[in-house]
Design a protein around this motif. Sequence first.
Motif, PDB file in Angstrom:
ATOM      1  N   ASN A   3     -10.268   8.170  -0.782  1.00  0.00           N
ATOM      2  CA  ASN A   3     -10.655   6.848  -0.293  1.00  0.00           C
ATOM      3  C   ASN A   3     -11.045   5.904  -1.426  1.00  0.00           C
ATOM      4  O   ASN A   3     -10.973   4.696  -1.279  1.00  0.00           O
ATOM      5  CB  ASN A   3     -11.854   6.967   0.666  1.00  0.00           C
ATOM      6  CG  ASN A   3     -11.492   7.754   1.895  1.00  0.00           C
ATOM      7  OD1 ASN A   3     -10.363   7.689   2.366  1.00  0.00           O
ATOM      8  ND2 ASN A   3     -12.440   8.513   2.414  1.00  0.00           N
ATOM      9  N   LYS A   5     -10.749   3.897  -4.875  1.00  0.00           N
ATOM     10  CA  LYS A   5      -9.608   3.278  -5.558  1.00  0.00           C
ATOM     11  C   LYS A   5      -9.259   3.988  -6.861  1.00  0.00           C
ATOM     12  O   LYS A   5      -8.078   4.246  -7.153  1.00  0.00           O
ATOM     13  CB  LYS A   5      -9.901   1.810  -5.840  1.00  0.00           C
ATOM     14  CG  LYS A   5      -8.714   1.082  -6.460  1.00  0.00           C
ATOM     15  CD  LYS A   5      -9.008  -0.374  -6.691  1.00  0.00           C
ATOM     16  CE  LYS A   5      -7.859  -1.172  -7.220  1.00  0.00           C
ATOM     17  NZ  LYS A   5      -6.923  -0.532  -8.076  1.00  0.00           N
ATOM     18  N   SER A   6     -10.264   4.330  -7.647  1.00  0.00           N
ATOM     19  CA  SER A   6      -9.993   4.987  -8.929  1.00  0.00           C
ATOM     20  C   SER A   6      -9.334   6.351  -8.718  1.00  0.00           C
ATOM     21  O   SER A   6      -8.461   6.759  -9.498  1.00  0.00           O
ATOM     22  CB  SER A   6     -11.272   5.142  -9.745  1.00  0.00           C
ATOM     23  OG  SER A   6     -12.204   5.946  -9.065  1.00  0.00           O
ATOM     24  N   LYS A   8      -7.425   7.109  -6.152  1.00  0.00           N
ATOM     25  CA  LYS A   8      -6.047   6.828  -5.729  1.00  0.00           C
ATOM     26  C   LYS A   8      -5.173   6.604  -6.955  1.00  0.00           C
ATOM     27  O   LYS A   8      -4.036   7.095  -7.027  1.00  0.00           O
ATOM     28  CB  LYS A   8      -6.003   5.600  -4.821  1.00  0.00           C
ATOM     29  CG  LYS A   8      -6.593   5.816  -3.452  1.00  0.00           C
ATOM     30  CD  LYS A   8      -6.531   4.545  -2.631  1.00  0.00           C
ATOM     31  CE  LYS A   8      -7.182   4.728  -1.274  1.00  0.00           C
ATOM     32  NZ  LYS A   8      -7.195   3.499  -0.481  1.00  0.00           N
ATOM     33  N   ASP A   9      -5.705   5.856  -7.921  1.00  0.00           N
ATOM     34  CA  ASP A   9      -4.972   5.621  -9.165  1.00  0.00           C
ATOM     35  C   ASP A   9      -4.733   6.926  -9.921  1.00  0.00           C
ATOM     36  O   ASP A   9      -3.661   7.140 -10.499  1.00  0.00           O
ATOM     37  CB  ASP A   9      -5.736   4.642 -10.066  1.00  0.00           C
ATOM     38  CG  ASP A   9      -5.766   3.229  -9.504  1.00  0.00           C
ATOM     39  OD1 ASP A   9      -4.942   2.928  -8.614  1.00  0.00           O
ATOM     40  OD2 ASP A   9      -6.613   2.415  -9.948  1.00  0.00           O
TER      41      ASP A   9
END
Length: 88
Positions: A3, A5-6, A8-9
């Motif tokens: 969940n 963002k980092s 996901k990257d």
Amino acid sequence: MPNIKSQKDRVVQAKKEALRNKTVKSNLKTVVKKANAAIDSNAADKETVVKVAVSAIDSAKSKGVIHKNTAARKISRMAKRANKAAAQ
């Protein structure tokens, strides 16, 4: 699926790195296989093929795809086989 963002990257980056590592390892296996075949068949260009294989192993080591001790072991075993074949 993460969940944050980092994270996901990082998942995307990990996939890219895995693909890069896979291509390097695949190429490494191919080159080593060719070198071993050249040593076994006592080909005329076996010295150059072995040099290419050693270079590929060193390249994979420097990229961090394989461990330095694994690289040293592979190079040592290949050199040993090549020297043994040359002596016969």
